[in-house]
Design a protein around this motif. Structure first.
Motif, PDB file in Angstrom:
ATOM      1  N   GLY A 116      38.099  53.764  46.920  1.00 35.29           N
ATOM      2  CA  GLY A 116      36.613  53.472  46.636  1.00 35.29           C
ATOM      3  C   GLY A 116      36.258  53.269  45.004  1.00 35.29           C
ATOM      4  O   GLY A 116      34.988  53.212  44.967  1.00 35.29           O
ATOM      5  N   LYS A 117      37.102  53.044  44.497  1.00 35.30           N
ATOM      6  CA  LYS A 117      36.880  52.627  42.981  1.00 35.30           C
ATOM      7  C   LYS A 117      36.205  51.394  42.830  1.00 35.30           C
ATOM      8  O   LYS A 117      35.415  50.922  42.010  1.00 35.30           O
ATOM      9  CB  LYS A 117      38.135  52.712  42.022  1.00 35.30           C
ATOM     10  N   LYS A 118      36.570  50.289  43.521  1.00 35.20           N
ATOM     11  CA  LYS A 118      35.733  49.082  43.790  1.00 35.20           C
ATOM     12  C   LYS A 118      35.718  48.728  45.095  1.00 35.20           C
ATOM     13  O   LYS A 118      36.549  49.070  46.011  1.00 35.20           O
ATOM     14  CB  LYS A 118      36.815  48.081  42.998  1.00 35.20           C
ATOM     15  N   SER A 119      34.914  47.849  45.449  1.00 38.69           N
ATOM     16  CA  SER A 119      34.472  47.340  46.855  1.00 38.69           C
ATOM     17  C   SER A 119      35.419  46.069  46.833  1.00 38.69           C
ATOM     18  O   SER A 119      36.068  45.495  45.779  1.00 38.69           O
ATOM     19  CB  SER A 119      33.012  47.041  46.936  1.00 38.69           C
ATOM     20  N   LYS A 120      35.500  45.393  47.984  1.00 43.15           N
ATOM     21  CA  LYS A 120      36.419  44.487  48.178  1.00 43.15           C
ATOM     22  C   LYS A 120      35.645  43.305  47.390  1.00 43.15           C
ATOM     23  O   LYS A 120      36.185  42.257  46.632  1.00 43.15           O
ATOM     24  CB  LYS A 120      36.303  43.903  49.668  1.00 43.15           C
ATOM     25  N   LYS A 121      34.355  43.003  47.296  1.00 45.95           N
ATOM     26  CA  LYS A 121      33.814  42.071  46.690  1.00 45.95           C
ATOM     27  C   LYS A 121      33.949  42.134  44.986  1.00 45.95           C
ATOM     28  O   LYS A 121      34.271  41.068  44.508  1.00 45.95           O
ATOM     29  CB  LYS A 121      32.025  42.164  47.065  1.00 45.95           C
ATOM     30  N   GLU A 122      33.954  43.473  44.566  1.00 47.48           N
ATOM     31  CA  GLU A 122      33.997  43.553  43.322  1.00 47.48           C
ATOM     32  C   GLU A 122      35.594  43.054  42.753  1.00 47.48           C
ATOM     33  O   GLU A 122      35.570  42.623  41.899  1.00 47.48           O
ATOM     34  CB  GLU A 122      33.786  45.089  42.799  1.00 47.48           C
ATOM     35  N   VAL A 123      36.508  43.547  43.681  1.00 45.73           N
ATOM     36  CA  VAL A 123      37.731  42.948  43.298  1.00 45.73           C
ATOM     37  C   VAL A 123      37.934  41.589  43.333  1.00 45.73           C
ATOM     38  O   VAL A 123      38.406  40.975  42.544  1.00 45.73           O
ATOM     39  CB  VAL A 123      38.764  43.667  44.357  1.00 45.73           C
ATOM     40  N   MET A 124      37.443  40.850  44.361  1.00 44.42           N
ATOM     41  CA  MET A 124      37.245  39.293  44.406  1.00 44.42           C
ATOM     42  C   MET A 124      36.727  38.684  43.061  1.00 44.42           C
ATOM     43  O   MET A 124      37.117  37.793  42.487  1.00 44.42           O
ATOM     44  CB  MET A 124      36.800  38.928  45.591  1.00 44.42           C
ATOM     45  N   ASP A 125      35.605  39.369  42.790  1.00 47.00           N
ATOM     46  CA  ASP A 125      34.842  38.749  41.724  1.00 47.00           C
ATOM     47  C   ASP A 125      35.515  39.195  40.117  1.00 47.00           C
ATOM     48  O   ASP A 125      35.702  38.256  39.561  1.00 47.00           O
ATOM     49  CB  ASP A 125      33.402  39.464  41.519  1.00 47.00           C
ATOM     50  N   GLU A 126      35.967  40.310  39.863  1.00 49.39           N
ATOM     51  CA  GLU A 126      36.678  40.753  38.928  1.00 49.39           C
ATOM     52  C   GLU A 126      38.177  40.123  38.461  1.00 49.39           C
ATOM     53  O   GLU A 126      38.248  39.816  37.510  1.00 49.39           O
ATOM     54  CB  GLU A 126      36.739  42.391  38.613  1.00 49.39           C
ATOM     55  N   TYR A 127      38.721  40.267  39.684  1.00 46.51           N
ATOM     56  CA  TYR A 127      40.302  39.700  39.439  1.00 46.51           C
ATOM     57  C   TYR A 127      40.403  38.364  40.128  1.00 46.51           C
ATOM     58  O   TYR A 127      41.476  37.593  39.962  1.00 46.51           O
ATOM     59  CB  TYR A 127      40.986  40.384  40.144  1.00 46.51           C
ATOM     60  N   LYS A 128      39.292  37.593  40.483  1.00 45.64           N
ATOM     61  CA  LYS A 128      39.281  36.220  40.899  1.00 45.64           C
ATOM     62  C   LYS A 128      40.425  36.056  42.043  1.00 45.64           C
ATOM     63  O   LYS A 128      41.037  34.959  42.069  1.00 45.64           O
ATOM     64  CB  LYS A 128      39.629  35.296  39.903  1.00 45.64           C
ATOM     65  N   ILE A 129      40.517  36.872  42.903  1.00 51.54           N
ATOM     66  CA  ILE A 129      41.355  36.906  44.101  1.00 51.54           C
ATOM     67  C   ILE A 129      40.671  36.544  45.034  1.00 51.54           C
ATOM     68  O   ILE A 129      39.451  36.862  45.568  1.00 51.54           O
ATOM     69  CB  ILE A 129      41.645  38.184  44.418  1.00 51.54           C
ATOM     70  N   LYS A 148      44.365  39.221  53.784  1.00 50.11           N
ATOM     71  CA  LYS A 148      46.050  39.008  54.373  1.00 50.11           C
ATOM     72  C   LYS A 148      46.473  40.105  53.537  1.00 50.11           C
ATOM     73  O   LYS A 148      47.371  40.841  54.480  1.00 50.11           O
ATOM     74  CB  LYS A 148      46.425  37.627  53.736  1.00 50.11           C
ATOM     75  N   TRP A 149      46.389  40.555  52.444  1.00 51.24           N
ATOM     76  CA  TRP A 149      47.045  41.826  51.895  1.00 51.24           C
ATOM     77  C   TRP A 149      46.554  43.118  52.637  1.00 51.24           C
ATOM     78  O   TRP A 149      47.265  43.807  53.102  1.00 51.24           O
ATOM     79  CB  TRP A 149      46.491  41.891  50.405  1.00 51.24           C
ATOM     80  N   ILE A 150      45.517  43.048  52.692  1.00 45.82           N
ATOM     81  CA  ILE A 150      44.658  44.299  53.950  1.00 45.82           C
ATOM     82  C   ILE A 150      45.151  44.397  55.026  1.00 45.82           C
ATOM     83  O   ILE A 150      45.838  45.233  55.513  1.00 45.82           O
ATOM     84  CB  ILE A 150      43.252  44.339  53.771  1.00 45.82           C
ATOM     85  N   GLY A 151      45.408  43.453  55.692  1.00 43.64           N
ATOM     86  CA  GLY A 151      45.988  43.279  57.089  1.00 43.64           C
ATOM     87  C   GLY A 151      47.484  43.581  56.977  1.00 43.64           C
ATOM     88  O   GLY A 151      48.041  44.187  58.013  1.00 43.64           O
ATOM     89  N   LYS A 164      39.196  35.600  48.836  1.00 42.37           N
ATOM     90  CA  LYS A 164      38.950  36.148  49.855  1.00 42.37           C
ATOM     91  C   LYS A 164      39.806  36.254  50.924  1.00 42.37           C
ATOM     92  O   LYS A 164      40.388  37.512  51.492  1.00 42.37           O
ATOM     93  CB  LYS A 164      37.349  35.823  50.505  1.00 42.37           C
ATOM     94  N   THR A 165      40.378  35.214  51.391  1.00 49.67           N
ATOM     95  CA  THR A 165      41.461  35.004  52.390  1.00 49.67           C
ATOM     96  C   THR A 165      42.797  35.792  51.780  1.00 49.67           C
ATOM     97  O   THR A 165      43.576  36.389  52.661  1.00 49.67           O
ATOM     98  CB  THR A 165      41.964  33.460  52.775  1.00 49.67           C
ATOM     99  N   THR A 166      43.097  35.602  50.632  1.00 47.52           N
ATOM    100  CA  THR A 166      44.305  36.240  50.281  1.00 47.52           C
ATOM    101  C   THR A 166      44.220  37.959  50.316  1.00 47.52           C
ATOM    102  O   THR A 166      45.131  38.701  50.587  1.00 47.52           O
ATOM    103  CB  THR A 166      44.438  36.061  48.610  1.00 47.52           C
TER     104      THR A 166
END
Length: 143
Positions: free
Chosen positions: A113-126, A133-136, A128-130
């Motif tokens: 809960g330190k970061k949301s999925k959106k925060e991770v995508m924005d901060e680390y430029k990952i 896929k990792w989560i799944g 969404k599909t990647t």
């Protein structure tokens, strides 16, 4: 020990590996070509010269340079597009090579809960599909 990827202390990481392998200081000093006192000084340093990191990587059978690569993947700004036609003679590497350590780090941020999925995508430029896929793929841990 889990290292803090934002605060790399190379001497501590090498010391940890030496302890894990239980390697005698005499063997290390002979391979590194230093005295026992010099070895102690080297291992106390946050930053170590690259030729010494290479020697430790060989001796300890661990790629200590990947620690820095992981940092670059997560925190270095993306390269700006250079409009000139000049080609570099340096080797070219793909920017986004995600290791299991990086994937685990990212998924732990989300799971804790330190970061949301959106925060991770924005901060680390990952992408969404990647991320999804990792989560799944790794929702039950690495296999």
């Amino acid at each position: 020990m889990i290292y803090d990827i934002k605060n790399i202390h190379m001497g501590d990481l090498i010391t940890q590996r030496i302890k894990e392998y239980n390697i005698d200081n005499n063997r290390i000093c002979k391979f590194i070509k230093c005295t026992d006192e010099e070895l102690t000084k080297i291992l106390s340093q946050k930053s170590i010269e690259s030729d010494l990191i290479l020697r430790f990587s060989i001796l300890l059978e661990y790629d200590f340079f990947r620690v820095y690569s992981n940092y670059l993947i997560l925190y270095a700004p993306p390269a700006k597009v250079n409009n000139s036609n000049a080609q570099s003679s340096l080797p070219q590497f793909r920017k986004k090579l995600y290791t299991q350590e990086i994937i685990s780090f990212i998924l732990d941020l989300i799971d804790s809960g330190k970061k949301s999925k959106k925060e991770v995508m924005d901060e680390y430029k990952i992408p969404k599909t990647t991320l999804y896929k990792w989560i799944g793929k790794y929702k039950n841990g690495f296999h």
